[in-house]
Scaffold this motif. Sequence first.
Motif, PDB file in Angstrom:
ATOM      1  N   ILE A  50       0.834  -1.204   0.000  1.00  0.00           N
ATOM      2  CA  ILE A  50       0.000   0.000   0.000  1.00  0.00           C
ATOM      3  C   ILE A  50       0.871   1.256   0.000  1.00  0.00           C
ATOM      4  N   VAL A  51       1.874   1.293   0.907  1.00  0.00           N
ATOM      5  CA  VAL A  51       2.793   2.433   0.962  1.00  0.00           C
ATOM      6  C   VAL A  51       3.550   2.563  -0.354  1.00  0.00           C
ATOM      7  N   ASN A  52       3.904   1.433  -0.952  1.00  0.00           N
ATOM      8  CA  ASN A  52       4.610   1.407  -2.225  1.00  0.00           C
ATOM      9  C   ASN A  52       3.811   2.123  -3.313  1.00  0.00           C
ATOM     10  N   TYR A  53       2.501   1.922  -3.345  1.00  0.00           N
ATOM     11  CA  TYR A  53       1.683   2.559  -4.370  1.00  0.00           C
ATOM     12  C   TYR A  53       1.548   4.055  -4.139  1.00  0.00           C
ATOM     13  N   PHE A  54       1.458   4.474  -2.882  1.00  0.00           N
ATOM     14  CA  PHE A  54       1.425   5.908  -2.598  1.00  0.00           C
ATOM     15  C   PHE A  54       2.754   6.558  -2.964  1.00  0.00           C
ATOM     16  N   THR A  55       3.851   5.856  -2.712  1.00  0.00           N
ATOM     17  CA  THR A  55       5.170   6.356  -3.096  1.00  0.00           C
ATOM     18  C   THR A  55       5.274   6.495  -4.609  1.00  0.00           C
ATOM     19  N   LEU A  93      -6.148  -1.515 -14.739  1.00  0.00           N
ATOM     20  CA  LEU A  93      -4.764  -1.899 -14.469  1.00  0.00           C
ATOM     21  C   LEU A  93      -4.408  -1.714 -12.990  1.00  0.00           C
ATOM     22  N   GLY A  94      -4.866  -0.613 -12.414  1.00  0.00           N
ATOM     23  CA  GLY A  94      -4.578  -0.360 -11.007  1.00  0.00           C
ATOM     24  C   GLY A  94      -5.135  -1.445 -10.106  1.00  0.00           C
ATOM     25  N   VAL A  95      -6.367  -1.862 -10.388  1.00  0.00           N
ATOM     26  CA  VAL A  95      -6.985  -2.943  -9.613  1.00  0.00           C
ATOM     27  C   VAL A  95      -6.230  -4.250  -9.835  1.00  0.00           C
ATOM     28  N   MET A  96      -5.817  -4.499 -11.086  1.00  0.00           N
ATOM     29  CA  MET A  96      -5.099  -5.726 -11.399  1.00  0.00           C
ATOM     30  C   MET A  96      -3.722  -5.749 -10.744  1.00  0.00           C
ATOM     31  N   PHE A  97      -3.065  -4.583 -10.654  1.00  0.00           N
ATOM     32  CA  PHE A  97      -1.739  -4.512 -10.039  1.00  0.00           C
ATOM     33  C   PHE A  97      -1.744  -5.128  -8.653  1.00  0.00           C
ATOM     34  N   VAL A 115      -2.580   5.416  -8.348  1.00  0.00           N
ATOM     35  CA  VAL A 115      -3.663   5.988  -7.543  1.00  0.00           C
ATOM     36  C   VAL A 115      -4.767   4.946  -7.345  1.00  0.00           C
ATOM     37  N   CYS A 116      -5.141   4.283  -8.448  1.00  0.00           N
ATOM     38  CA  CYS A 116      -6.190   3.260  -8.384  1.00  0.00           C
ATOM     39  C   CYS A 116      -5.758   2.079  -7.523  1.00  0.00           C
ATOM     40  N   ALA A 117      -4.501   1.649  -7.709  1.00  0.00           N
ATOM     41  CA  ALA A 117      -3.978   0.530  -6.920  1.00  0.00           C
ATOM     42  C   ALA A 117      -3.929   0.885  -5.438  1.00  0.00           C
ATOM     43  N   ALA A 118      -3.524   2.128  -5.137  1.00  0.00           N
ATOM     44  CA  ALA A 118      -3.451   2.568  -3.744  1.00  0.00           C
ATOM     45  C   ALA A 118      -4.836   2.583  -3.109  1.00  0.00           C
ATOM     46  N   GLY A 119      -5.845   3.017  -3.868  1.00  0.00           N
ATOM     47  CA  GLY A 119      -7.213   3.051  -3.346  1.00  0.00           C
ATOM     48  C   GLY A 119      -7.711   1.669  -2.962  1.00  0.00           C
ATOM     49  N   VAL A 120      -7.486   0.706  -3.853  1.00  0.00           N
ATOM     50  CA  VAL A 120      -7.881  -0.679  -3.564  1.00  0.00           C
ATOM     51  C   VAL A 120      -7.079  -1.209  -2.383  1.00  0.00           C
ATOM     52  N   GLY A 121      -5.802  -0.846  -2.322  1.00  0.00           N
ATOM     53  CA  GLY A 121      -4.935  -1.313  -1.247  1.00  0.00           C
ATOM     54  C   GLY A 121      -5.371  -0.817   0.119  1.00  0.00           C
ATOM     55  N   VAL A 122      -5.808   0.437   0.193  1.00  0.00           N
ATOM     56  CA  VAL A 122      -6.269   0.997   1.469  1.00  0.00           C
ATOM     57  C   VAL A 122      -7.470   0.213   1.987  1.00  0.00           C
ATOM     58  N   VAL A 123      -8.393  -0.104   1.092  1.00  0.00           N
ATOM     59  CA  VAL A 123      -9.573  -0.894   1.488  1.00  0.00           C
ATOM     60  C   VAL A 123      -9.138  -2.269   1.990  1.00  0.00           C
TER      61      VAL A 123
END
Length: 289
Positions: free
Chosen positions: A33-38, A68-72, A186-194
């Motif tokens: 999650i932190v990786n995606y925000f970075t 793609l973000g969700v798939m990541f 951004v999309c990957a981070a959003g899914v990751g936070v959830v």
Amino acid sequence: MIYLLLSILSSSLIYVMFKIIDQKKINTLYAIIVNYFTALIAGFLLLEREFSIKDTIGQSWLWGAIILGVMFISVFRLMAETTKRSGLSVVSVASKMSVAIPVTFVIIYYKESLGVLKVLGILLALVAVYLASIKTKKGIQIEWKNLIFPLAVFLGSGIIETLIKFLEQNYVAETDVALFSMTLFVCAAGVGVVAGFIQYQRKKIKFTYKELLGGILLGVPNYFSIHFFVLALRSYTNDSVVFVINNVAIVVLSTLLGIAFFKERLLRKNWIGIALAVVSIILVAYTTR
């Protein structure tokens, strides 16, 4: 060529960071999650033009970036589950042999020419990836009940690279590479936070400075692996060559980094795989001349 080399280096560093995260007992999901925000911050800092949310929402590639973000993060989680159930070698083989999917796509969709050397190089590349990734004398052993996980990693990894190529070729402007990459994260981070919130509610695993530091160190090469990969695709007219060289070279370099930094010992089949990888890269690269 420089973009392809930087893509290979960045992707190989991701494997090094995952090894460190595993050794330090860092919570993988929190670090991801932190990786995606970075990564999205890195994308923001490297934007080629002025940023606008309204403009981003209006981009024709937005829905593709969301997918793609969700798939990541989904593939990352699948890789972690596959590692737990079947081992790291299975993950390495599944993720890197997925190069067959984008290679098949560009050959059919973009009608790339095929020659004997290219076909031989692609086949050798697949064999090389398998041999270089196997870390046990018995080879890969997967229980039937766990087979769905490496298959999902194989399909997911292949679809991600294919979709990146399709969007890059048809929708992403030259000045939008950083914006496109940032939107993915951004999309990957959003899914990751959830996902992270759900994990915390279920297991009460605390977030520590180790997850923060590990995520930051993972996020930088992760961003540039996508950024430089897109630029590499734009630097060559022969996309299948980029896919093959990128994936095979990552396997070779990450293996060598494992020897250098983690004192990993290779089997004879691993060295044969590395040798075949070098031959496959030479054959495939020769076809672009």
